[in-house]
Enzyme design. Structure first.
Site, PDB file in Angstrom:
ATOM      1  N   SER A 136       0.804  -1.219   0.000  1.00  0.00           N
ATOM      2  CA  SER A 136       0.000   0.000   0.000  1.00  0.00           C
ATOM      3  C   SER A 136       0.837   1.269   0.000  1.00  0.00           C
ATOM      4  O   SER A 136       0.421   2.295  -0.531  1.00  0.00           O
ATOM      5  CB  SER A 136      -0.931   0.017   1.215  1.00  0.00           C
ATOM      6  OG  SER A 136      -0.182  -0.100   2.409  1.00  0.00           O
ATOM      7  N   VAL A 140       9.061  -2.784  -3.883  1.00  0.00           N
ATOM      8  CA  VAL A 140      10.443  -3.188  -3.647  1.00  0.00           C
ATOM      9  C   VAL A 140      11.041  -3.751  -4.931  1.00  0.00           C
ATOM     10  O   VAL A 140      10.386  -4.508  -5.654  1.00  0.00           O
ATOM     11  CB  VAL A 140      10.516  -4.242  -2.521  1.00  0.00           C
ATOM     12  CG1 VAL A 140      11.954  -4.716  -2.308  1.00  0.00           C
ATOM     13  CG2 VAL A 140       9.962  -3.663  -1.217  1.00  0.00           C
ATOM     14  N   ASP A 290       3.965  -4.019  12.732  1.00  0.00           N
ATOM     15  CA  ASP A 290       3.259  -4.372  11.499  1.00  0.00           C
ATOM     16  C   ASP A 290       3.650  -5.787  11.086  1.00  0.00           C
ATOM     17  O   ASP A 290       4.021  -6.045   9.938  1.00  0.00           O
ATOM     18  CB  ASP A 290       3.606  -3.362  10.407  1.00  0.00           C
ATOM     19  CG  ASP A 290       2.569  -3.320   9.288  1.00  0.00           C
ATOM     20  OD1 ASP A 290       1.448  -3.833   9.498  1.00  0.00           O
ATOM     21  OD2 ASP A 290       2.869  -2.797   8.207  1.00  0.00           O
TER      22      ASP A 290
END
Length: 509
Positions: A136, A140, A290
């Site tokens: 979001s 990468v 996270d």
């Protein structure tokens, strides 16, 4: 910009859920009462044409969240780790949100890297891949450094993501204001403070300089943790929109079939994920906030690799002790001590009955401990505990929001690896070890030692501070001002002002 215009954003959210067919799926997953389902469908149906279409190839909920934007995607990422809450099928659908979102073009990523680092990409890297993961906030790329040949991961911020998040957060602020205005009973939840906390977390996630700093601190804290690895940042190739880390090769923790095929023991991995999180939160007071499956891998040697450090949690030492004592009290079924900790920390108003609170806590804990191991849930405990503390007037503790949210996510990850994991048995040695070292005589002596060191640092200032305090105590307070005198002074000042205005006006005439 905050304001009533954000009502459109909320209407469009409901309309999008209706248009994509997600609203029925969500209400069913959360077992919403029939009255709420009816109200949601009645309110959403007239606005259905205004909803975002999304990608028809995706399942309804994933389609709606990706269309609505990054803040909603974050919410979906959390739910994807909770199959016990939303069901296996819906959780599986939303795992798409963790690292498989549509990427933006590599050419744009290279341009952003060059703008950020002020060096052509070809001079920095000998190899630069297409996106290997897209989430979001960023995507990468795998690359190879030109100077030493190391493989690295290059993380690039999505273009326009800051503006998109700003819109969502502004709408969330409006929602919080409406809740406080229309539902006074919900004010104790402090919705505005919760959104402020979320905003500060997002601000940190959108600046990769902060994430690189977090990665370095987390790596230093955990370098001696067995079976755990954190890639180190490459500082001279990192900035606000770009971050470069050592490459981490492994299998994502959401790929159970591949984990089994590689010969890893998922029961061991599940227990390790939970124990590592508790160690980081209690021992260090600094934890990865996270920890969904998309941010965790298992290396060939069985080590768990963590990455994506945009959201990190920090809790002070006192809060750690409170949290540990609450968990330890539930583990030992010492509900009286759990109640005392809540009162000592000021979480529950002092005028409430502690015995009644302890009895209510027993009603929370006993049914959970009576369940089969596969159904014991720390998330369920937190939900029940929330209901009880609401009844006793406990306000939302914003400093614990991230900790509790992460605990729920980590439990979901552990249960995804081992559906029969006994959360309490796995947590017990970590919590007991922390309590032994940090609560009791040894901890008291250590605290007194720290206090003495603080006093020693302020030693030269102490005599003057004491003298100033004594003088202030012995000096009589000034007499209270008289209202009539203040009014007289104000009248004189106003009179002078009117006179000056009259003189100025006369000069004009």
């Amino acid at each position: 910009m905050r304001g009533p215009h954000n009502i459109w954003r909320l209407i469009r959210t409901l309309a999008t859920l209706e248009r994509t067919g997600a609203i029925g799926v969500v209400l069913e997953a959360f077992r919403a009462p029939a009255s709420l389902r009816f109200a949601a469908r009645v309110l959403g149906w007239p606005f259905k044409p205004l909803g975002l279409k999304g990608d028809p190839a995706l399942p309804p909920v994933t389609r709606a969240l990706t269309a609505l934007g990054p803040a909603y995607i974050k919410f979906g990422q959390i739910l994807s780790t909770r199959p016990d809450m939303v069901g296996e099928e819906l959780a599986l659908q939303m795992k798409y949100l963790q690292d498989k979102l549509p990427p933006f073009p590599t050419a744009i990523a290279k341009r952003m890297i060059e703008e950020e680092l002020q060096v052509p990409v070809d001079q920095i890297f000998t190899e630069f891949s297409e996106p290997v993961a897209a989430a979001s906030i960023a995507q990468v790329h795998k690359a190879r450094l030109a100077d030493d040949g190391r493989e690295v991961a290059v993380k690039v911020l999505r273009p326009g993501i800051e503006k998109a998040f700003r819109k969502d957060i502004d709408a969330f602020y409006l929602t919080a204001q409406l809740i406080e205005l229309l539902a006074p009973f919900a004010r104790r939840l402090r919705p505005m403070e919760v959104i402020k906390h979320f905003e500060s977390v997002v601000a940190g996630e959108l600046d990769f300089r902060l994430e690189a700093s977090a990665a370095a601190e987390f790596a230093a804290n955990t370098e001696k943790d067995n079976g755990f690895d954190v890639p180190r940042p490459v500082w001279f190739l990192s900035g606000r929109q770009v971050m470069t880390l050592g490459w981490a090769e492994g299998i994502s923790l959401n790929e159970n079939a591949l984990i089994d095929a590689a010969g890893h023991d998922r029961q061991v991995l599940g227990a390790r994920v939970l124990q590592l999180f508790l160690n980081h939160a209690l021992r260090d007071g600094y934890f990865h906030a996270d920890m969904h499956q998309g941010n965790l891998k298992v290396a060939a040697n069985g080590d768990i690799i963590a990455y994506d450090f945009g959201i990190m949690g920090r809790i002070d030492e006192y809060t750690r002790r409170v949290y540990a004592e609450i968990l330890f009290g539930f583990i030992r079924k010492d509900y009286r001590r759990v109640a005392e900790v809540h009162f000592e920390a000021g979480y529950v108003p002092a005028d409430r009955d502690i015995d009644e609170f302890a009895r209510a806590l027993r009603a929370v804990g006993e049914p959970i401990f009576g369940m089969d191991a596969s159904r014991i849930s720390m998330a369920r405990l937190l939900a029940y505990l929330f209901e009880v503390t609401e009844r006793f007037g406990m306000e939302t503790r914003t400093e614990l929001i991230l900790l509790q949210r992460t605990m729920v996510v980590v439990e979901g990850v552990a249960r995804g690896l081992d559906p029969h994991i006994n959360i309490w048995e796995v947590a017990k040695p970590v919590v007991e070890g922390y309590i032994t070292k940090n609560v009791g005589p040894r901890a008291l002596l250590r605290d007194l030692g720290k206090t003495a060191l603080v006093l020693a640092r302020f030693g030269p200032k102490l005599p003057r501070m004491v003298e100033a305090a004594l003088i202030a105590q012995s000096t009589p307070p000034p007499p209270p001002s008289k209202p009539w005198a203040m009014r007289a002074v104000a009248a004189v000042l106003i009179g002078f002002a009117l006179l000056a205005f009259g003189v100025w006006l006369g000069t004009l005439i």
